[in-house]
Design an enzyme around this catalytic site. Structure first.
Site, PDB file in Angstrom:
ATOM      1  N   HIS A  44       0.847  -1.176   0.000  1.00 57.93           N
ATOM      2  CA  HIS A  44       0.000   0.000   0.000  1.00 57.93           C
ATOM      3  C   HIS A  44       0.889   1.234   0.000  1.00 57.93           C
ATOM      4  CE1 HIS A  44      -3.108  -2.765   2.196  1.00 57.93           C
ATOM      5  NE2 HIS A  44      -2.852  -3.153   0.963  1.00 57.93           N
TER       6      HIS A  44
HETATM    7  C1  LIG Z   1       0.149  -9.074  -2.315  1.00 64.22           C
HETATM    8  C2  LIG Z   1      -0.770  -7.907  -2.467  1.00 64.22           C
HETATM    9  C3  LIG Z   1      -1.980  -7.877  -1.779  1.00 64.22           C
HETATM   10  C4  LIG Z   1      -2.829  -6.790  -1.914  1.00 64.22           C
HETATM   11  N1  LIG Z   1      -4.031  -6.832  -1.267  1.00 64.22           N
HETATM   12  C5  LIG Z   1      -4.863  -5.785  -1.352  1.00 64.22           C
HETATM   13  C6  LIG Z   1      -6.130  -5.803  -0.698  1.00 64.22           C
HETATM   14  O1  LIG Z   1      -6.538  -6.807  -0.111  1.00 64.22           O
HETATM   15  N2  LIG Z   1      -6.907  -4.699  -0.755  1.00 64.22           N
HETATM   16  C7  LIG Z   1      -6.517  -3.587  -1.425  1.00 64.22           C
HETATM   17  O2  LIG Z   1      -7.255  -2.616  -1.399  1.00 64.22           O
HETATM   18  N3  LIG Z   1      -5.353  -3.558  -2.114  1.00 64.22           N
HETATM   19  C8  LIG Z   1      -4.519  -4.633  -2.095  1.00 64.22           C
HETATM   20  N4  LIG Z   1      -3.348  -4.606  -2.790  1.00 64.22           N
HETATM   21  C9  LIG Z   1      -3.043  -3.441  -3.633  1.00 64.22           C
HETATM   22  C10 LIG Z   1      -3.704  -3.534  -5.012  1.00 64.22           C
HETATM   23  O3  LIG Z   1      -3.328  -4.702  -5.663  1.00 64.22           O
HETATM   24  C11 LIG Z   1      -3.322  -2.308  -5.823  1.00 64.22           C
HETATM   25  O4  LIG Z   1      -3.834  -1.178  -5.139  1.00 64.22           O
HETATM   26  C12 LIG Z   1      -3.908  -2.268  -7.228  1.00 64.22           C
HETATM   27  O5  LIG Z   1      -3.595  -3.399  -7.985  1.00 64.22           O
HETATM   28  C13 LIG Z   1      -3.366  -1.002  -7.914  1.00 64.22           C
HETATM   29  O6  LIG Z   1      -3.755  -0.903  -9.244  1.00 64.22           O
HETATM   30  P1  LIG Z   1      -2.772  -0.178 -10.268  1.00 64.22           P
HETATM   31  O7  LIG Z   1      -3.421  -0.229 -11.592  1.00 64.22           O
HETATM   32  O8  LIG Z   1      -2.380   1.119  -9.696  1.00 64.22           O
HETATM   33  O9  LIG Z   1      -1.457  -1.096 -10.254  1.00 64.22           O
HETATM   34  P2  LIG Z   1      -1.299  -2.602 -10.737  1.00 64.22           P
HETATM   35  O10 LIG Z   1      -2.598  -3.305 -10.685  1.00 64.22           O
HETATM   36  O11 LIG Z   1      -0.184  -3.206  -9.990  1.00 64.22           O
HETATM   37  O12 LIG Z   1      -0.858  -2.477 -12.258  1.00 64.22           O
HETATM   38  C14 LIG Z   1       0.326  -1.826 -12.632  1.00 64.22           C
HETATM   39  C15 LIG Z   1       0.884  -2.494 -13.873  1.00 64.22           C
HETATM   40  O13 LIG Z   1       1.806  -1.617 -14.488  1.00 64.22           O
HETATM   41  C16 LIG Z   1       2.894  -2.350 -14.982  1.00 64.22           C
HETATM   42  N5  LIG Z   1       4.058  -1.457 -15.110  1.00 64.22           N
HETATM   43  C17 LIG Z   1       4.749  -0.866 -14.106  1.00 64.22           C
HETATM   44  N6  LIG Z   1       5.733  -0.103 -14.611  1.00 64.22           N
HETATM   45  C18 LIG Z   1       5.658  -0.203 -15.956  1.00 64.22           C
HETATM   46  C19 LIG Z   1       6.404   0.368 -17.026  1.00 64.22           C
HETATM   47  N7  LIG Z   1       7.414   1.199 -16.792  1.00 64.22           N
HETATM   48  N8  LIG Z   1       6.049   0.030 -18.286  1.00 64.22           N
HETATM   49  C20 LIG Z   1       5.017  -0.816 -18.547  1.00 64.22           C
HETATM   50  N9  LIG Z   1       4.278  -1.380 -17.554  1.00 64.22           N
HETATM   51  C21 LIG Z   1       4.590  -1.068 -16.291  1.00 64.22           C
HETATM   52  C22 LIG Z   1       3.084  -3.432 -13.963  1.00 64.22           C
HETATM   53  O14 LIG Z   1       3.802  -4.496 -14.523  1.00 64.22           O
HETATM   54  C23 LIG Z   1       1.648  -3.766 -13.578  1.00 64.22           C
HETATM   55  O15 LIG Z   1       1.134  -4.824 -14.342  1.00 64.22           O
HETATM   56  C24 LIG Z   1      -2.473  -5.698  -2.712  1.00 64.22           C
HETATM   57  C25 LIG Z   1      -1.271  -5.717  -3.402  1.00 64.22           C
HETATM   58  C26 LIG Z   1      -0.422  -6.807  -3.300  1.00 64.22           C
HETATM   59  C27 LIG Z   1       0.836  -6.828  -4.071  1.00 64.22           C
END
Ligand SMILES: Cc1cc2nc3c(=O)[nH]c(=O)nc-3n(C[C@H](O)[C@H](O)[C@H](O)COP(=O)(O)OP(=O)(O)OC[C@H]3O[C@@H](n4cnc5c(N)ncnc54)[C@H](O)[C@@H]3O)c2cc1C
Ligand code: SF4
Lengths: 586, 249
Positions: A514
């Protein structure tokens, strides 16, 4: 010379939770969207099939499902007078790599923040006075209110099929739900998950301690569910390989189980995997993004022109890209000026392990199977005599009983030898743990910038994290831990191991993924990177998604709020596409 | 169409991301984690761990690991110890694989010393750490007791392990605490990971604690509060992982 691809209307950096939502929304609005993802394509079948994914050593211990720091990591120090060193393998947090992002291996603990969380500065000053706020703290309102976000929380919850019991529908308190939650328009799409032995224990003990327990909201489907996009999910089987794993059963909400079946069929959507974006490109005015540059798996540098760029790369990666692309003014901790990298925050957690007699079968669990209390979250309690800001929930989550990483041992138990065998034997089936999950405020001394020494595989400086827990957070967390101990004490015939979060923040033990801030949203461009619609103040055709926009972190897991903000921003982007320009005048 | 685009760059694993798996590739990946099996020329699934020639460890190193892990997890009235559970084989195969080579770790210098909160900062891979540290522990034993670790009596072995745990033995560049923590972590993994990885033989670790293995559906059982769950133990490769590792299933 970089190769140039054909221009698209909108390019998304990353293809995780936020990118999937934006792609679905903007393709509906008729524009052409391309997502660039650095990791692999992956889907329920074959990647998360239960006879593949239920492998604790491979995925959770060796961390093969997460980002590999080998190519790109960050450096870390507690304070600016230290030398930051690379995080050489994953620990404190586990960023994703691959389609679906961390949506694949999150738990599904799907919360709304409290209405006061979004107006924390105003609220705190009104209730406790200006002087209550420490000098070093960057306490900020979000520039958006809970009421504005409510319909978007609702959309995210119905997209995911969240299981839970409402506590407040239209201002009317509901029995069995969270009495402290903000008013919701309607109940959750699904009833709560089943109870397990340990959540029943917690519920009883929390009531005895005088608190108000409720089933925590879970993006693990308690029943078969068809979401508004027509995508079908199956009932959760409580397999216990949930957080840190992909779901093999179409039960945990992820981009794959809620959006991709519809999105991937659209003619105006495409994605490319194994594309690591290294820059957002701007024109010579610096005020307009022209697209992005990425490096493909063969090391070729490729330019992707686009009319609009949306950063969906997860919290710290978004900030890294802004800094590398020189968009926005980098934060300078000595003057306190500048915004990119400012407001980095995190979560502060602690636990009270409970050793009792009843068999709990901890391996029957789900990522978001929990019972919690919110009596000490946000400003649900009087902070006046306590002197700190913030709070958190206390919950018993029974996420699984994976043997290597999920066993609890009594305080002072032998650490190896026959004594260790005995405590493992005696406690595995009967021990459980109560968690506290606290807010972290933003401070002048906690920030992200570029490292002067270490570089990634692409030759770019690593991101540098300077972060430590502050006295306010320790005081708050200790208070929460004391309340959790009261619950533990109400469990009959039990002993406890109280694990406070002492001392400095360490990058070593897993805490939460987080990570927040670094590209804060707000109403004032001198203290925020994006406006209330998550649009860059400096480059109006650039938007930033995800928890990077949180001005400080609340006492809940972030993704419910991340999802709501993404839907909210998508509406604004649709307006922008019709009539380009700043959506808020600076 | 999206799929065409997604096929670009095919044929090269992105080292930054997890690779696609399936049941078949899982089986292959277990084999990949156990390269020895192929090297030994007895087919990819032949891995009977009984007295199997180590892949990474020298015979002397394997003898040390046998002795040390058997003190960490001894045979006693609760059941067999590390040796009966195949833990030396497990660690050997882990060190011969991606983990041993620190394949997913950021291993670029410079390498200044850090503070505890900054975590691991050694320029050595796990495989190198074991090799170097075992050599130094053995030298220490010879110097102090005139014989190798495996020939010390159990009390002296325990004393030395405690000393390593407390960081009281000089292992040159490698802090004794780091080596001990790694050895103990890998030993627990070998006891508690899926038997498909050659440790946890006959479900020794899971039987000790009562974990039934990766089962998939507890919809009915989760409501049976307080009752033991009594289905037979199972691994990702079935009910008889030893037969699987010998290539018989
Ligand atoms: C183990 C774990 C448990 C979690 N449990 C919870 C929970 O129970 N409740 C909760 O609210 N949240 C939880 N979270 C957090 C939640 O998963 C994230 O808040 C959410 O996925 C964020 O969405 P996002 O699109 O910002 O990032 P993500 O879903 O992570 O997507 C980002 C993507 O961007 C890609 N990327 C990064 N940099 C680059 C680049 N330079 N070029 C191309 N691609 C790139 C990555 O590979 C990734 O696929 C958890 C996270 C983890 C790791
Ligand atoms: S616990 Fe439920 S939601 Fe989680 S992975 Fe298993 S079946 Fe899927």
């Amino acid at each position: 010379m970089a190769k140039r691809e054909r221009p698209v209307d909108v390019v998304l950096v990353g293809f995780g939770w936020t990118a999937a939502i934006i792609a679905q929304e903007l393709t509906d609005a008729g524009v052409q969207v391309l997502a660039l993802e650095r990791g692999e394509f992956r889907d329920t079948v074959p990647d998360f099939a239960t006879d593949t994914i239920q492998d604790e050593l491979r995925y959770a211990v060796r961390k093969q499902i997460f980002e590999s720091p080998e190519r790109e990591t960050l450096t870390f120090r507690n304070s600016a007078d230290q030398t930051a060193l690379p995080m050489r393998h994953l620990g404190s947090f586990l960023p994703a790599a691959g389609v679906g992002g961390a949506g694949v291996h999150w738990n599904g603990q799907c919360w709304r923040f409290l209405p006061q969380d979004f107006e924390i500065r105003t609220h705190t000053e009104q209730r406790y006075g200006r002087k209550f706020i420490p000098e070093s703290m960057n306490l900020q309102d979000w520039g958006v209110t809970y009421d504005e976000l409510e319909p978007h929380y609702d959309r995210f919850e119905y997209l995911c099929g969240v299981s839970g019991t409402a506590g407040n529908i239209g201002g009317v308190k509901q029995a069995g739900g969270n009495p402290f939650e903000g008013a919701r328009k309607r109940g959750y799409p699904l009833p709560p998950l089943k109870r397990c032995a340990s959540t029943v224990l917690f519920d009883k003990a929390a009531r005895e301690a005088g608190f108000d327990p409720f089933p925590c909201p879970a993006a693990n489907a308690s029943k078969p569910y068809r979401n508004p996009l027509g995508v079908q999910m199956g009932q959760c089987t409580y397999c216990g390989y949930c957080e840190w794993f992909g779901c093999g059963n179409y039960s945990k909400a992820s981009p794959q189980t809620t959006i991709l079946p519809v999105l991937l069929k659209k003619a105006n959507f495409s994605y490319r995997t194994r594309c690591n974006v290294t820059r957002v490109n701007t024109d010579n005015t610096g005020k307009r993004a022209t697209g992005v540059t990425y490096v493909d798996v063969d090391g070729n540098e490729i330019e992707q022109p686009a009319g609009m760029v949306v950063l969906c790369a997860f919290a710290q990666h978004n900030v890294h890209l802004l800094l590398l692309s020189k968009i926005g003014t980098p934060y300078d901790p000595t003057t306190g000026r500048g915004v990119v990298g400012r407001n980095y925050a995190y979560q502060i957690t602690s636990s009270v392990d409970v050793f009792q007699k009843e068999i709990l079968n901890p391996f029957m669990g789900a990522g978001a199977l929990g019972q919690g209390v919110d009596n000490f979250n946000g400003d649900n309690f009087d902070h006046g005599p306590l002197g700190f800001i913030g709070g958190g929930y206390i919950a018993l989550w029974n996420t699984g009983g994976r043997p290597i990483l999920q066993h609890y041992l009594p305080k002072d138990a032998p650490t190896w030898g026959s004594g260790w065998k005995k405590v493992m034997h005696d406690n595995y089936l009967t021990a459980t743990s109560i968690a506290t999950h606290g807010s972290v405020m933003s401070y002048r001394s906690n920030y992200l910038d570029l490292d002067p020494t270490w570089r990634d595989d692409y030759g770019n400086p690593l991101l540098r994290l300077t972060f430590d827990f502050q006295p306010n957070e320790h005081a708050m967390s200790d208070y929460l831990t004391d309340q959790a101990t009261k619950i533990a004490q109400a469990i009959p015939d039990a002993t406890h191991h109280v694990k406070k979060r002492d001392g400095h923040y360490s990058i070593v033990p897993y805490q939460t993924t987080h990570n927040t801030g670094g590209a804060a949203m707000g109403a004032d461009p001198t203290t925020s990177v994006v406006n209330r619609y998550l649009q860059s103040w400096d480059v109006p055709n650039l938007f930033v998604m995800g928890a990077s926009v949180f001005p400080q972190n609340a006492g809940y897991n972030p993704t419910g709020t991340v999802g709501a903000l993404t839907f909210w921003a998508a509406e604004a982007m649709k307006r922008y596409l019709k009539n380009p320009g700043p959506l808020v005048s600076a | 169409m999206s799929m065409r685009d997604s096929e670009r760059g095919k044929g090269h694993g992105h080292r930054g991301g997890p690779t696609r798996t399936s049941r078949r590739t899982f089986l292959k990946s277990v084999v990949a984690a156990t390269p020895a099996l192929g090297l030994l020329g007895c087919g990819p699934r032949h891995g009977s761990a009984q007295a199997r020639t180590p892949v990474y460890f020298t015979p002397d190193e394997a003898t040390f690991i046998d002795a040390a892990t058997q003190r960490l997890i001894p045979a006693d009235d609760l059941g067999g110890g590390a040796n009966e559970a195949g833990i030396t084989t497990f660690i050997d195969l882990q060190l011969a694989g991606a983990y041993g080579r620190a394949e997913r770790w950021y291993m670029q210098g410079p390498w200044p010393h850090g503070i505890d909160q900054q975590g691991f900062q050694l320029k050595y891979t796990p495989a190198q750490i074991y090799r170097d540290a075992i050599g130094r522990v053995e030298a220490h034993c010879r110097q102090q007791h005139g014989k190798p670790f495996a020939q010390l009596d159990p009390a002296h072995q325990d004393d030395l392990l405690h000393a390593l745990e407390k960081g009281e033995v000089d292992l040159g560049d490698i802090p004794a605490k780091t080596f001990f923590a790694m050895l103990w972590q890998n030993t627990q993994e070998g006891y508690l990971a899926d038997p498909a990885y050659s440790g946890n033989r006959d479900f020794a670790g899971w039987k000790l604690i009562g974990f039934p293995g990766p089962r998939y559906n507890y919809v009915e059982d989760i409501g049976k509060f307080g009752r033991p769950y009594e289905a037979p133990f199972v691994s990702l490769v079935g009910r008889d992982p030893s037969a699987y590792l010998r290539g018989e299933s």
